[in-house]
Design an enzyme around this catalytic site. Structure first.
Site, PDB file in Angstrom:
ATOM      1  N   GLY A   5      42.510 134.969 -10.372  1.00 58.74           N
ATOM      2  CA  GLY A   5      41.987 136.079 -11.150  1.00 58.74           C
ATOM      3  C   GLY A   5      43.118 136.751 -11.913  1.00 58.74           C
TER       4      GLY A   5
ATOM      5  N   GLN B 239      47.292 143.274 -16.527  1.00 61.97           N
ATOM      6  CA  GLN B 239      48.361 142.441 -15.976  1.00 61.97           C
ATOM      7  C   GLN B 239      49.107 141.648 -17.048  1.00 61.97           C
ATOM      8  OE1 GLN B 239      45.642 140.734 -12.741  1.00 61.97           O
ATOM      9  NE2 GLN B 239      47.683 140.695 -11.810  1.00 61.97           N
TER      10      GLN B 239
ATOM     11  N   CYS C 156      49.065 139.219  -5.335  1.00 61.77           N
ATOM     12  CA  CYS C 156      48.815 139.614  -6.717  1.00 61.77           C
ATOM     13  C   CYS C 156      49.928 139.076  -7.599  1.00 61.77           C
ATOM     14  CB  CYS C 156      48.755 141.136  -6.804  1.00 61.77           C
ATOM     15  SG  CYS C 156      48.403 141.772  -8.449  1.00 61.77           S
ATOM     16  N   LEU C 157      49.550 138.558  -8.754  1.00 57.06           N
ATOM     17  CA  LEU C 157      50.542 138.041  -9.688  1.00 57.06           C
ATOM     18  C   LEU C 157      51.468 139.148 -10.194  1.00 57.06           C
ATOM     19  CD1 LEU C 157      48.272 135.591 -11.728  1.00 57.06           C
ATOM     20  CD2 LEU C 157      49.781 135.077  -9.789  1.00 57.06           C
TER      21      LEU C 157
ATOM     22  N   HIS D  64      39.187 143.094  -6.376  1.00 56.43           N
ATOM     23  CA  HIS D  64      40.627 143.111  -6.611  1.00 56.43           C
ATOM     24  C   HIS D  64      40.929 143.246  -8.112  1.00 56.43           C
ATOM     25  CE1 HIS D  64      44.845 141.623  -5.808  1.00 56.43           C
ATOM     26  NE2 HIS D  64      44.732 141.346  -7.099  1.00 56.43           N
ATOM     27  N   GLU D  65      40.254 142.437  -8.928  1.00 56.78           N
ATOM     28  CA  GLU D  65      40.520 142.459 -10.367  1.00 56.78           C
ATOM     29  C   GLU D  65      40.006 143.741 -11.025  1.00 56.78           C
ATOM     30  OE1 GLU D  65      42.668 140.515 -11.520  1.00 56.78           O
ATOM     31  OE2 GLU D  65      42.642 139.108  -9.848  1.00 56.78           O
TER      32      GLU D  65
ATOM     33  N   HIS E  19      42.356 146.586 -10.929  1.00 54.23           N
ATOM     34  CA  HIS E  19      43.363 146.620 -11.999  1.00 54.23           C
ATOM     35  C   HIS E  19      42.884 147.430 -13.201  1.00 54.23           C
ATOM     36  CE1 HIS E  19      46.491 144.068 -10.421  1.00 54.23           C
ATOM     37  NE2 HIS E  19      45.616 143.130 -10.108  1.00 54.23           N
TER      38      HIS E  19
END
Length: 176
Positions: free
Chosen positions: A49, A54, A96-97, A138-139, A142
């Site tokens: 994701g 991000q 997380c990226l 989660h996304e 953001h």
């Protein structure tokens, strides 16, 4: 397509509320290219994701994909809203990226109902469960300036990735 730079923990855009998109913006070729570039970036990392903040964009856009058993379909969410959270909770490891090299346990509802627009600007309304529901939450975090570490209640589970793989990981896992 292009690989985009990932905004990392400390970048102020990760702590801001993302702006909604208009139908006119969604139809633009540059926006459609951004969606494709976000997928390419997510696959390159690899992740399952990725939200627009991000990659340095204050836009309510999320891309997700987790092929295979236990996964979920390729998904684009524009201006998404969670309408319903199921009563059952699930605790799982998240990464997380934008938060390099760390994993931690987060408890989230195991089912959600989400509405918004697809990549063509058409409305959707669907229910997701399991990993799909967790990834959506989660996304979408953001898009409101939250990271998985903000959702952790027990920081004793915050783990460096090498140590996670050595001591905690029971099966291969992608980073949300």
């Amino acid at each position: 397509m292009a690989i985009l730079a990932i905004s990392k923990l400390g970048n102020p855009i990760l702590r801001q509320k993302a702006l909604p998109l208009t139908p006119a913006e969604i139809k633009k070729a540059a926006f459609q290219q951004l969606i494709d570039d976000m997928f390419e970036t997510m696959y390159d990392e690899p992740g399952i994701g990725l939200a627009a903040p991000q990659v340095g964009r204050s836009q309510q856009l999320v891309v997700m994909d987790c092929p295979g058993e236990g996964g979920f379909p390729k998904t684009v969410l524009i201006n998404p809203t969670i309408q319903f959270y199921g009563p059952e909770q699930v605790e799982g490891w998240e990464g997380c990226l934008s938060v390099d090299g760390l994993r931690g346990k987060v408890t989230r509802p195991s089912t959600v109902r989400v509405t918004g627009l697809d990549r063509n600007g058409k409305p959707f309304d669907f229910e997701a469960s399991g990993l799909y529901a967790v990834c959506i939450q989660h996304e979408l975090d953001h898009l409101i300036g939250k990271l998985f570490i903000d959702r952790m209640t027990d920081f004793s589970t915050l783990t460096q990735m090498d140590e996670f793989q050595k001591y905690w990981q029971k099966e291969p896992a992608s980073v949300i």
